[in-house]
Design a protein around this motif. Sequence first.
Motif, PDB file in Angstrom:
ATOM      1  N   THR A   1       0.852  -1.184   0.000  1.00 47.31           N
ATOM      2  CA  THR A   1       0.000   0.000   0.000  1.00 47.31           C
ATOM      3  C   THR A   1       0.893   1.242   0.000  1.00 47.31           C
ATOM      4  OG1 THR A   1      -0.131  -0.057   2.411  1.00 47.31           O
ATOM      5  CG2 THR A   1      -1.920  -1.116   1.185  1.00 47.31           C
TER       6      THR A   1
ATOM      7  N   LEU B   1       1.417   5.627   0.437  1.00 48.17           N
ATOM      8  CA  LEU B   1       1.049   6.716   1.346  1.00 48.17           C
ATOM      9  C   LEU B   1      -0.305   7.305   0.983  1.00 48.17           C
ATOM     10  CD1 LEU B   1       1.756   8.835   3.559  1.00 48.17           C
ATOM     11  CD2 LEU B   1       2.913  10.149   1.754  1.00 48.17           C
TER      12      LEU B   1
ATOM     13  N   LYS C   1      -3.372   5.482   2.238  1.00 45.13           N
ATOM     14  CA  LYS C   1      -3.612   5.785   3.647  1.00 45.13           C
ATOM     15  C   LYS C   1      -4.245   7.157   3.811  1.00 45.13           C
ATOM     16  CE  LYS C   1       0.390   2.921   4.731  1.00 45.13           C
ATOM     17  NZ  LYS C   1       1.818   2.911   5.120  1.00 45.13           N
ATOM     18  N   LYS C   2      -3.761   8.122   3.036  1.00 39.01           N
ATOM     19  CA  LYS C   2      -4.336   9.467   3.108  1.00 39.01           C
ATOM     20  C   LYS C   2      -5.795   9.455   2.656  1.00 39.01           C
ATOM     21  CE  LYS C   2      -0.249  12.446   2.660  1.00 39.01           C
ATOM     22  NZ  LYS C   2      -0.579  13.307   3.812  1.00 39.01           N
TER      23      LYS C   2
ATOM     24  N   MET D   1      -7.917   6.978   2.776  1.00 30.85           N
ATOM     25  CA  MET D   1      -8.723   6.335   3.810  1.00 30.85           C
ATOM     26  C   MET D   1      -9.075   7.318   4.926  1.00 30.85           C
ATOM     27  SD  MET D   1      -9.396   3.045   3.335  1.00 30.85           S
ATOM     28  CE  MET D   1      -8.834   1.621   2.390  1.00 30.85           C
ATOM     29  N   ASN D   2      -8.140   8.190   5.234  1.00 33.98           N
ATOM     30  CA  ASN D   2      -8.327   9.161   6.317  1.00 33.98           C
ATOM     31  C   ASN D   2      -8.876  10.502   5.835  1.00 33.98           C
ATOM     32  OD1 ASN D   2      -7.334   7.332   8.236  1.00 33.98           O
ATOM     33  ND2 ASN D   2      -5.212   7.974   7.881  1.00 33.98           N
TER      34      ASN D   2
ATOM     35  N   HIS E   1      -7.879   4.900  -2.635  1.00 28.88           N
ATOM     36  CA  HIS E   1      -8.200   3.864  -1.656  1.00 28.88           C
ATOM     37  C   HIS E   1      -8.656   2.569  -2.315  1.00 28.88           C
ATOM     38  CE1 HIS E   1     -12.010   5.773  -2.572  1.00 28.88           C
ATOM     39  NE2 HIS E   1     -12.661   4.803  -1.969  1.00 28.88           N
TER      40      HIS E   1
ATOM     41  N   ILE F   1      -5.087  -3.501   4.583  1.00 28.97           N
ATOM     42  CA  ILE F   1      -5.910  -2.349   4.986  1.00 28.97           C
ATOM     43  C   ILE F   1      -6.851  -2.679   6.152  1.00 28.97           C
ATOM     44  CG2 ILE F   1      -5.806  -1.402   2.645  1.00 28.97           C
ATOM     45  CD1 ILE F   1      -8.775  -2.192   2.321  1.00 28.97           C
TER      46      ILE F   1
ATOM     47  N   PHE G   1      -7.635  -0.103   9.000  1.00 32.54           N
ATOM     48  CA  PHE G   1      -8.477   1.068   8.756  1.00 32.54           C
ATOM     49  C   PHE G   1      -9.933   0.806   9.142  1.00 32.54           C
ATOM     50  CE2 PHE G   1      -4.936   1.762   5.784  1.00 32.54           C
ATOM     51  CZ  PHE G   1      -4.567   3.049   6.157  1.00 32.54           C
TER      52      PHE G   1
ATOM     53  N   SER H   1     -10.202   2.032  12.659  1.00 33.81           N
ATOM     54  CA  SER H   1      -9.546   3.299  12.967  1.00 33.81           C
ATOM     55  C   SER H   1     -10.554   4.440  13.101  1.00 33.81           C
ATOM     56  CB  SER H   1      -8.534   3.650  11.875  1.00 33.81           C
ATOM     57  OG  SER H   1      -8.052   4.970  12.038  1.00 33.81           O
TER      58      SER H   1
ATOM     59  N   ALA I   1     -10.274   6.904  10.059  1.00 33.03           N
ATOM     60  CA  ALA I   1     -10.600   6.485   8.696  1.00 33.03           C
ATOM     61  C   ALA I   1     -12.101   6.572   8.438  1.00 33.03           C
ATOM     62  CB  ALA I   1     -10.115   5.058   8.460  1.00 33.03           C
TER      63      ALA I   1
ATOM     64  N   TRP J   1     -13.085   2.516   3.602  1.00 28.99           N
ATOM     65  CA  TRP J   1     -12.501   1.212   3.926  1.00 28.99           C
ATOM     66  C   TRP J   1     -13.286   0.087   3.255  1.00 28.99           C
ATOM     67  CZ3 TRP J   1     -14.604  -2.713   7.299  1.00 28.99           C
ATOM     68  CH2 TRP J   1     -13.744  -3.804   7.471  1.00 28.99           C
TER      69      TRP J   1
END
Length: 325
Positions: free
Chosen positions: A42, A44, A47-48, A50-51, A67, A117, A120, A123, A126, A131
């Motif tokens: 995965t 960066l 991840k960004k 997802m958030n 994502h 993942i 997430f 989280s 997220a 997700w």
Amino acid sequence: MENQNQDQSSGKPPLPFDIPDFETLLKKQGYALAGSHSAVKTCLWLKKAMNDEGFCYKGKFYGVASHRCLQMTPTLLCNQSCLFCWRPTEVPVPAPGEWDSPEKIVEESIACQRKLITGFGGSPNALRERWLEGNDPNNVAISLSGEPTMYPYLPELIEEYEKRGFTTFLVTNGTIPEMFAKVNPCQLYMSLDAPDLETYLKVCQPKSPALWDKISESLALMKEKSSRTVIRITLVKGVNMFNPEGYAELIKKASPDFVEIKAYMHLGFSRLRLERSAMPAHAEVLEFSEQVAKHLGYEIADESEISRVVLLSKDGKKSPVRKKT
């Protein structure tokens, strides 16, 4: 395991650590093995996304949802050792005794992505909807590490992903024109990281100088492709960031739909080979891109300052990647 760095016959500087076994090294870098020789990782931007912190330039340029993007490679073998590569090119990669089937690779790569993942899902930072969507990836970037055209069933692998509703991105160094001629992803990238042979040998450190002629063959083949085509240039300041006219003349052979001109990023194992000062600023990438565009007869279609990348196209326009009909 014996420290491979004691052998100076390659001419490369020794690494400042002992080399662990290959599988341990992959896990430390965040790779998940899919089958016996493929890998998933995965990025960066996944991840960004997802958030809810943004999408990568592939989203801005081509409409790819970060994502839902599966980044993988069918082989970690490579016939180049590029200075700017973030993988440990100094570490020998064992060749597989037998190649996994495309079906197995697709199944296991999707399973790896879902496992990677998992965190997430619980989280608080997220977005749960992202997700859930991420568990059903719809774009594959066959560009993680290694040279994918060394996998003998690459056309079938691309077809297998597309059967499952994926859009397919393939990134190749163009050194195996026989396979380049066979593949037909939704979007076909070819790296072009030097305007001439001398620079190519310095930047990409190929296993044979003859690979430069192979790259020329692939450029000519690209012109006849039915896939959307992209030439990608990674700029390393003080190393290959010169002669925009030379790049343009080579690109004309391929007549790609797009040209991506991107800054080298000082990440991973490349930090052992290059100084941080080798990473050009976005303004420098933009200026160089303008020069290439001028010599090529293309126009700037978009740019992403955070990723230090500029997109050129023939008419200055861009459009989202689409599934094959």
